[in-house]
Write a protein that holds these residues in place. Structure first.
Motif, mmCIF file in Angstrom:
data_model
loop_
_atom_site.group_PDB
_atom_site.id
_atom_site.type_symbol
_atom_site.label_atom_id
_atom_site.label_comp_id
_atom_site.label_asym_id
_atom_site.label_seq_id
_atom_site.Cartn_x
_atom_site.Cartn_y
_atom_site.Cartn_z
ATOM 1 N N GLY A 155 -132.966 -58.948 132.086
ATOM 2 C CA GLY A 155 -132.323 -57.649 132.272
ATOM 3 C C GLY A 155 -132.031 -56.970 130.955
ATOM 4 O O GLY A 155 -132.246 -55.759 130.791
ATOM 5 N N GLY A 156 -131.534 -57.719 129.978
ATOM 6 C CA GLY A 156 -131.275 -57.152 128.655
ATOM 7 C C GLY A 156 -132.553 -56.718 127.968
ATOM 8 O O GLY A 156 -132.619 -55.640 127.358
ATOM 9 N N TRP A 158 -135.322 -55.818 129.456
ATOM 10 C CA TRP A 158 -135.805 -54.633 130.179
ATOM 11 C C TRP A 158 -135.060 -53.383 129.728
ATOM 12 O O TRP A 158 -135.649 -52.319 129.575
ATOM 13 C CB TRP A 158 -135.655 -54.846 131.676
ATOM 14 C CG TRP A 158 -136.151 -53.686 132.485
ATOM 15 C CD1 TRP A 158 -137.442 -53.361 132.732
ATOM 16 C CD2 TRP A 158 -135.341 -52.707 133.118
ATOM 17 N NE1 TRP A 158 -137.499 -52.228 133.495
ATOM 18 C CE2 TRP A 158 -136.207 -51.807 133.745
ATOM 19 C CE3 TRP A 158 -133.966 -52.506 133.223
ATOM 20 C CZ2 TRP A 158 -135.758 -50.712 134.465
ATOM 21 C CZ3 TRP A 158 -133.520 -51.421 133.953
ATOM 22 C CH2 TRP A 158 -134.410 -50.538 134.552
ATOM 23 N N LEU A 159 -133.741 -53.511 129.526
ATOM 24 C CA LEU A 159 -132.969 -52.356 129.051
ATOM 25 C C LEU A 159 -133.418 -51.932 127.658
ATOM 26 O O LEU A 159 -133.534 -50.743 127.370
ATOM 27 C CB LEU A 159 -131.469 -52.678 129.057
ATOM 28 C CG LEU A 159 -130.788 -52.707 130.419
ATOM 29 C CD1 LEU A 159 -129.346 -53.172 130.278
ATOM 30 C CD2 LEU A 159 -130.838 -51.343 131.079
ATOM 31 N N ILE A 160 -133.654 -52.911 126.781
ATOM 32 C CA ILE A 160 -134.082 -52.578 125.419
ATOM 33 C C ILE A 160 -135.480 -51.969 125.426
ATOM 34 O O ILE A 160 -135.727 -50.921 124.837
ATOM 35 C CB ILE A 160 -134.033 -53.830 124.511
ATOM 36 C CG1 ILE A 160 -132.585 -54.244 124.282
ATOM 37 C CG2 ILE A 160 -134.735 -53.551 123.183
ATOM 38 C CD1 ILE A 160 -132.433 -55.558 123.559
ATOM 39 N N GLY A 162 -137.187 -50.710 127.975
ATOM 40 C CA GLY A 162 -137.271 -49.521 128.825
ATOM 41 C C GLY A 162 -136.805 -48.278 128.087
ATOM 42 O O GLY A 162 -137.340 -47.191 128.264
ATOM 43 N N ARG A 163 -135.798 -48.374 127.243
ATOM 44 C CA ARG A 163 -135.300 -47.222 126.475
ATOM 45 C C ARG A 163 -136.285 -46.815 125.393
ATOM 46 O O ARG A 163 -136.385 -45.652 125.057
ATOM 47 C CB ARG A 163 -133.943 -47.545 125.868
ATOM 48 C CG ARG A 163 -132.862 -47.627 126.900
ATOM 49 C CD ARG A 163 -131.531 -47.782 126.260
ATOM 50 N NE ARG A 163 -130.521 -47.800 127.296
ATOM 51 C CZ ARG A 163 -129.311 -47.386 127.133
ATOM 52 N NH1 ARG A 163 -128.930 -46.947 125.955
ATOM 53 N NH2 ARG A 163 -128.456 -47.420 128.093
ATOM 54 N N ARG A 164 -136.997 -47.765 124.829
ATOM 55 C CA ARG A 164 -137.949 -47.432 123.764
ATOM 56 C C ARG A 164 -139.111 -46.612 124.320
ATOM 57 O O ARG A 164 -139.623 -45.740 123.651
ATOM 58 C CB ARG A 164 -138.479 -48.701 123.105
ATOM 59 C CG ARG A 164 -137.456 -49.312 122.194
ATOM 60 C CD ARG A 164 -138.080 -50.405 121.381
ATOM 61 N NE ARG A 164 -137.083 -50.988 120.504
ATOM 62 C CZ ARG A 164 -137.253 -52.066 119.802
ATOM 63 N NH1 ARG A 164 -138.420 -52.703 119.843
ATOM 64 N NH2 ARG A 164 -136.315 -52.513 119.033
ATOM 65 N N HIS A 166 -139.043 -44.497 126.837
ATOM 66 C CA HIS A 166 -138.604 -43.146 127.187
ATOM 67 C C HIS A 166 -138.215 -42.327 125.979
ATOM 68 O O HIS A 166 -138.139 -41.117 126.055
ATOM 69 C CB HIS A 166 -137.419 -43.214 128.167
ATOM 70 C CG HIS A 166 -137.799 -43.796 129.492
ATOM 71 N ND1 HIS A 166 -138.671 -43.174 130.350
ATOM 72 C CD2 HIS A 166 -137.434 -44.967 130.099
ATOM 73 C CE1 HIS A 166 -138.813 -43.921 131.445
ATOM 74 N NE2 HIS A 166 -138.059 -45.007 131.305
#
Length: 167
Positions: A155-156, A158-160, A162-164, A166
């Motif tokens: 999950g962490g 994916w958050l890191i 996923g933001r890159r 976008h």
């Protein structure tokens, strides 16, 4: 009629014990050691209730306090003996005092001041039940900890990641 009322629960308990104790030895010592609350404590609590409701014509209200305490303590002891869970069932003895006082309140004059110790004992008992039951429950769930750890890492990540994309 009286023989059936006494014999029926004893046969049910003995049958349940034999089902749960498959492969173990069964004798008078093991049956006595397992069902002592059902043989002695619970009937004594029921005897006090029977005396109050049948014999004394609801005038001996004080019989309900030891009746409620013994009945609740007997049930708690029987559960703890059957499942070997004395470490998490001991708060039931605090609840037993609350149960006896609650019966005295309910069938008596309903003195509102009795609710203070009843509520204190009940909340204290439930609090101890929760606190002392969390450890055994968490030990049963210990096999899930690696799965939760992997899910948190994914999950962490994916958050890191996923933001890159976008940005």
């Amino acid at each position: 009629m009286m023989k059936r009322t006494i014999l029926a629960p004893l046969l049910i308990l003995l049958g349940a014990y034999l089902l749960l104790n498959q492969g173990g030895t069964v004798g008078p010592g093991t049956i006595f050691a397992t069902f002592w609350p059902t043989m002695f404590v619970i009937p004594l609590g029921l005897f006090f209730h029977w005396m109050y409701f049948s014999l004394v014509g609801r005038k001996g209200i004080g019989l309900l306090i030891p009746g409620g305490v013994l009945l609740t303590a007997g049930i708690v002891s029987q559960i703890a003996t059957l499942f070997d869970s004395w470490g998490s069932m001991w708060p039931g003895f605090i609840l037993a005092a609350a149960a006896g006082l609650f019966e005295f309140y309910w069938f008596g004059s309903r003195n509102k001041w009795l609710l203070i110790p009843i509520n204190i004992l009940t909340v204290l008992s439930l609090l101890f039940f929760v606190v002392f039951s969390i450890g055994p429950v968490m030990s049963y769930l210990s096999f899930i900890q690696p799965v939760i750890a992997v899910m948190l890492v994914l999950g962490g990540a994916w958050l890191i990641l996923g933001r890159r994309r976008h940005s």
